[in-house]
Design a protein around this motif. Structure first.
Motif, PDB file in Angstrom:
ATOM      1  N   LYS A   1     -23.283  23.833  12.688  1.00 16.04           N
ATOM      2  CA  LYS A   1     -24.217  24.589  13.511  1.00 16.04           C
ATOM      3  C   LYS A   1     -24.926  23.696  14.515  1.00 16.04           C
ATOM      4  CE  LYS A   1     -24.931  28.434  10.355  1.00 16.04           C
ATOM      5  NZ  LYS A   1     -25.907  29.330   9.672  1.00 16.04           N
ATOM      6  N   TRP A   2     -25.205  22.453  14.113  1.00 15.80           N
ATOM      7  CA  TRP A   2     -25.710  21.439  15.027  1.00 15.80           C
ATOM      8  C   TRP A   2     -25.544  20.072  14.399  1.00 15.80           C
ATOM      9  CZ3 TRP A   2     -29.341  18.844  12.423  1.00 15.80           C
ATOM     10  CH2 TRP A   2     -30.220  19.533  11.578  1.00 15.80           C
ATOM     11  N   LYS A   3     -25.592  19.036  15.231  1.00 18.97           N
ATOM     12  CA  LYS A   3     -25.453  17.658  14.771  1.00 18.97           C
ATOM     13  C   LYS A   3     -26.325  16.784  15.666  1.00 18.97           C
ATOM     14  CE  LYS A   3     -21.828  14.173  13.915  1.00 18.97           C
ATOM     15  NZ  LYS A   3     -20.363  13.910  14.044  1.00 18.97           N
ATOM     16  N   GLN A   4     -27.208  15.988  15.063  1.00 18.66           N
ATOM     17  CA  GLN A   4     -28.147  15.171  15.816  1.00 18.66           C
ATOM     18  C   GLN A   4     -27.996  13.701  15.423  1.00 18.66           C
ATOM     19  OE1 GLN A   4     -30.064  14.051  18.435  1.00 18.66           O
ATOM     20  NE2 GLN A   4     -31.042  16.078  18.295  1.00 18.66           N
ATOM     21  N   ALA A   5     -27.910  12.827  16.421  1.00 20.27           N
ATOM     22  CA  ALA A   5     -27.721  11.401  16.169  1.00 20.27           C
ATOM     23  C   ALA A   5     -29.000  10.750  15.656  1.00 20.27           C
ATOM     24  CB  ALA A   5     -27.263  10.703  17.441  1.00 20.27           C
ATOM     25  N   ILE A   6     -28.833   9.782  14.768  1.00 22.26           N
ATOM     26  CA  ILE A   6     -29.920   8.900  14.319  1.00 22.26           C
ATOM     27  C   ILE A   6     -29.510   7.495  14.753  1.00 22.26           C
ATOM     28  CG2 ILE A   6     -31.136   7.947  12.323  1.00 22.26           C
ATOM     29  CD1 ILE A   6     -30.655  10.587  10.885  1.00 22.26           C
ATOM     30  N   PRO A   7     -30.238   6.901  15.696  1.00 24.49           N
ATOM     31  CA  PRO A   7     -29.754   5.688  16.367  1.00 24.49           C
ATOM     32  C   PRO A   7     -30.048   4.381  15.637  1.00 24.49           C
ATOM     33  CG  PRO A   7     -31.818   6.359  17.345  1.00 24.49           C
ATOM     34  CD  PRO A   7     -31.509   7.375  16.268  1.00 24.49           C
ATOM     35  N   ALA A   8     -29.752   4.321  14.337  1.00 24.83           N
ATOM     36  CA  ALA A   8     -30.040   3.099  13.592  1.00 24.83           C
ATOM     37  C   ALA A   8     -29.322   3.141  12.252  1.00 24.83           C
ATOM     38  CB  ALA A   8     -31.549   2.947  13.380  1.00 24.83           C
ATOM     39  N   ILE A   9     -29.254   1.973  11.618  1.00 23.50           N
ATOM     40  CA  ILE A   9     -28.683   1.879  10.275  1.00 23.50           C
ATOM     41  C   ILE A   9     -29.784   2.112   9.242  1.00 23.50           C
ATOM     42  CG2 ILE A   9     -26.867   0.311  11.017  1.00 23.50           C
ATOM     43  CD1 ILE A   9     -28.508  -1.983   9.801  1.00 23.50           C
ATOM     44  N   ASN A  10     -29.424   1.964   7.979  1.00 25.63           N
ATOM     45  CA  ASN A  10     -30.369   2.130   6.861  1.00 25.63           C
ATOM     46  C   ASN A  10     -31.011   3.517   6.860  1.00 25.63           C
ATOM     47  OD1 ASN A  10     -29.767  -0.482   6.147  1.00 25.63           O
ATOM     48  ND2 ASN A  10     -31.685  -1.354   6.889  1.00 25.63           N
ATOM     49  N   VAL A  11     -30.189   4.538   7.043  1.00 22.41           N
ATOM     50  CA  VAL A  11     -30.680   5.913   6.954  1.00 22.41           C
ATOM     51  C   VAL A  11     -31.216   6.147   5.550  1.00 22.41           C
ATOM     52  CG1 VAL A  11     -30.026   8.353   7.038  1.00 22.41           C
ATOM     53  CG2 VAL A  11     -29.097   6.739   8.726  1.00 22.41           C
ATOM     54  N   GLY A  12     -32.459   6.630   5.453  1.00 25.58           N
ATOM     55  CA  GLY A  12     -33.096   6.802   4.153  1.00 25.58           C
ATOM     56  C   GLY A  12     -33.092   8.241   3.678  1.00 25.58           C
ATOM     57  N   LYS A  13     -33.646   8.432   2.491  1.00 22.43           N
ATOM     58  CA  LYS A  13     -33.765   9.781   1.915  1.00 22.43           C
ATOM     59  C   LYS A  13     -34.804  10.568   2.699  1.00 22.43           C
ATOM     60  CE  LYS A  13     -33.561  10.432  -2.520  1.00 22.43           C
ATOM     61  NZ  LYS A  13     -33.876  10.531  -3.985  1.00 22.43           N
ATOM     62  N   GLY A  14     -34.435  11.745   3.186  1.00 19.63           N
ATOM     63  CA  GLY A  14     -35.338  12.557   3.990  1.00 19.63           C
ATOM     64  C   GLY A  14     -36.198  13.486   3.152  1.00 19.63           C
ATOM     65  N   LEU A  15     -37.155  14.111   3.819  1.00 21.09           N
ATOM     66  CA  LEU A  15     -38.051  15.083   3.198  1.00 21.09           C
ATOM     67  C   LEU A  15     -38.036  16.355   4.027  1.00 21.09           C
ATOM     68  CD1 LEU A  15     -40.328  15.840   1.153  1.00 21.09           C
ATOM     69  CD2 LEU A  15     -41.948  14.864   2.802  1.00 21.09           C
ATOM     70  N   MET A  16     -37.826  17.499   3.378  1.00 20.53           N
ATOM     71  CA  MET A  16     -37.773  18.784   4.064  1.00 20.53           C
ATOM     72  C   MET A  16     -39.066  19.562   3.801  1.00 20.53           C
ATOM     73  SD  MET A  16     -34.828  21.733   3.756  1.00 20.53           S
ATOM     74  CE  MET A  16     -33.561  20.604   4.316  1.00 20.53           C
ATOM     75  N   GLU A  17     -39.655  20.113   4.873  1.00 19.73           N
ATOM     76  CA  GLU A  17     -40.842  20.953   4.760  1.00 19.73           C
ATOM     77  C   GLU A  17     -40.666  22.153   5.674  1.00 19.73           C
ATOM     78  OE1 GLU A  17     -45.719  20.644   5.053  1.00 19.73           O
ATOM     79  OE2 GLU A  17     -44.481  19.548   6.496  1.00 19.73           O
TER      80      GLU A  17
ATOM     81  N   TYR B   1     -16.586   5.331   8.833  1.00 18.32           N
ATOM     82  CA  TYR B   1     -16.531   5.909   7.496  1.00 18.32           C
ATOM     83  C   TYR B   1     -17.962   6.112   7.001  1.00 18.32           C
ATOM     84  CZ  TYR B   1     -17.389   1.057   6.103  1.00 18.32           C
ATOM     85  OH  TYR B   1     -17.915  -0.200   5.973  1.00 18.32           O
ATOM     86  N   ILE B   2     -18.151   7.007   6.060  1.00 18.49           N
ATOM     87  CA  ILE B   2     -19.479   7.325   5.535  1.00 18.49           C
ATOM     88  C   ILE B   2     -19.903   6.255   4.538  1.00 18.49           C
ATOM     89  CG2 ILE B   2     -20.855   8.994   4.232  1.00 18.49           C
ATOM     90  CD1 ILE B   2     -19.027  11.186   5.291  1.00 18.49           C
ATOM     91  N   ARG B   3     -21.057   5.630   4.809  1.00 21.67           N
ATOM     92  CA  ARG B   3     -21.620   4.630   3.902  1.00 21.67           C
ATOM     93  C   ARG B   3     -22.613   5.248   2.933  1.00 21.67           C
ATOM     94  NH1 ARG B   3     -24.141  -0.588   6.483  1.00 21.67           N
ATOM     95  NH2 ARG B   3     -24.557  -0.848   4.263  1.00 21.67           N
ATOM     96  N   ALA B   4     -23.376   6.218   3.416  1.00 17.35           N
ATOM     97  CA  ALA B   4     -24.414   6.840   2.576  1.00 17.35           C
ATOM     98  C   ALA B   4     -24.570   8.302   2.986  1.00 17.35           C
ATOM     99  CB  ALA B   4     -25.743   6.105   2.715  1.00 17.35           C
ATOM    100  N   LEU B   5     -24.918   9.143   2.023  1.00 17.42           N
ATOM    101  CA  LEU B   5     -25.069  10.573   2.283  1.00 17.42           C
ATOM    102  C   LEU B   5     -26.164  11.134   1.392  1.00 17.42           C
ATOM    103  CD1 LEU B   5     -22.227  13.189   2.728  1.00 17.42           C
ATOM    104  CD2 LEU B   5     -24.106  13.653   1.167  1.00 17.42           C
ATOM    105  N   TYR B   6     -27.025  11.950   1.983  1.00 19.56           N
ATOM    106  CA  TYR B   6     -28.040  12.723   1.256  1.00 19.56           C
ATOM    107  C   TYR B   6     -27.872  14.184   1.671  1.00 19.56           C
ATOM    108  CZ  TYR B   6     -30.244   8.089   0.929  1.00 19.56           C
ATOM    109  OH  TYR B   6     -30.496   6.763   0.711  1.00 19.56           O
ATOM    110  N   TYR B   7     -28.197  15.106   0.765  1.00 16.94           N
ATOM    111  CA  TYR B   7     -28.017  16.519   1.098  1.00 16.94           C
ATOM    112  C   TYR B   7     -29.235  17.340   0.689  1.00 16.94           C
ATOM    113  CZ  TYR B   7     -27.196  17.647  -3.835  1.00 16.94           C
ATOM    114  OH  TYR B   7     -27.337  17.834  -5.188  1.00 16.94           O
ATOM    115  N   ALA B   8     -29.381  18.495   1.349  1.00 19.56           N
ATOM    116  CA  ALA B   8     -30.421  19.467   1.013  1.00 19.56           C
ATOM    117  C   ALA B   8     -29.927  20.842   1.444  1.00 19.56           C
ATOM    118  CB  ALA B   8     -31.743  19.132   1.703  1.00 19.56           C
ATOM    119  N   GLU B   9     -30.594  21.880   0.935  1.00 16.95           N
ATOM    120  CA  GLU B   9     -30.232  23.266   1.292  1.00 16.95           C
ATOM    121  C   GLU B   9     -31.287  23.851   2.216  1.00 16.95           C
ATOM    122  OE1 GLU B   9     -30.656  27.499   1.244  1.00 16.95           O
ATOM    123  OE2 GLU B   9     -31.911  26.224  -0.028  1.00 16.95           O
ATOM    124  N   TYR B  10     -30.842  24.521   3.279  1.00 16.44           N
ATOM    125  CA  TYR B  10     -31.761  25.191   4.202  1.00 16.44           C
ATOM    126  C   TYR B  10     -31.157  26.535   4.589  1.00 16.44           C
ATOM    127  CZ  TYR B  10     -34.377  26.315   8.450  1.00 16.44           C
ATOM    128  OH  TYR B  10     -35.140  26.949   9.406  1.00 16.44           O
TER     129      TYR B  10
END
Length: 219
Positions: A128-144, A88-97
């Motif tokens: 369109k694609w899905k990439q694994a992050i191999p750890a817990i405590n996923v944080g807020k990302g930064l888009m550039e 189940y989803i514990r945390a979610l962050y979103y952005a537009e690209y």
């Protein structure tokens, strides 16, 4: 043979076109921006779904990964994040690209946790694609521009938003501290800073990485 009036008119047209081109400022690259938190939908004090807007559309994603997107008055279109059984989803962050939704998600089944980053878009919509992050405590990302900087426990990385592949990544970070979680990444010239979160909630040690090469500069 062209008349003198025609030649003058053509010259004036060329001059006006050149002037217009000179006056048009070059387009600036998009400003770096942080991923955002969605609105949590609760029922009996328990989060059951997440909602957020992207490019004029409204997204609704349940904790089991089933979602839909509503575009104006059109019927909602369903999609599936294809979580593993029991997750189940514990945390979610979103952005537009480029009009698509890019999501940073942490999942758990109560015994373990992990994460992934996913790009959703198109008319259907689809993944369109899905990439694994191999750890817990996923944080807020930064888009550039065409990349996102992401974090998790003892993990920092740069993801290509066009393909979903890692431009570079570093796991099992340790330097006398656990790097259990990170605050949002920050940019400084040609480097990206990943500030670790201290045990008491303050800022801990910062991991500094060359944006282009991925080489760790400190600590």
């Amino acid at each position: 043979m062209l008349s003198r009036v025609t030649l003058i008119a053509m010259a004036l047209l060329c001059a006006a076109t050149g002037l217009a081109q000179q006056e048009t400022p070059p387009s600036k690259p998009a400003e770096p921006r942080l991923f955002e938190l969605p609105v949590a939908v609760a029922q009996a004090r328990r989060v059951i779904a997440f909602e957020f807007p992207v490019a004029g559309s409204k997204y609704h994603i349940a904790r089991n990964g089933l979602g839909n997107r509503t575009d104006g008055d059109s019927p909602a279109r369903a999609f599936n994040l294809h979580l593993s059984k029991g997750d189940y989803i514990r945390a979610l962050y979103y952005a537009e690209y480029q009009g698509d939704a890019v999501l940073l998600i942490e999942v758990s089944n109560g015994a373990y946790g992990a994460g992934f980053i996913v790009r959703i878009g198109g008319a259907i919509p689809d993944i369109k694609w899905k990439q694994a992050i191999p750890a817990i405590n996923v944080g807020k990302g930064l888009m550039e521009e065409d990349f996102a900087y992401v974090t998790a426990m003892r993990f920092v990385a740069k993801v290509n938003l066009r393909s979903g592949s890692y431009a570079w990544r570093h796991g099992d970070l340790e330097h006398g501290v656990a790097f259990n979680a990170f605050d949002a990444p920050e940019l400084s010239g040609n480097t990206v800073l990943f500030p670790a979160r201290g045990r008491t909630g303050g800022r801990g040690m910062t991991v500094t990485v060359d944006k282009q090469t991925g080489r760790i500069l400190s600590p």
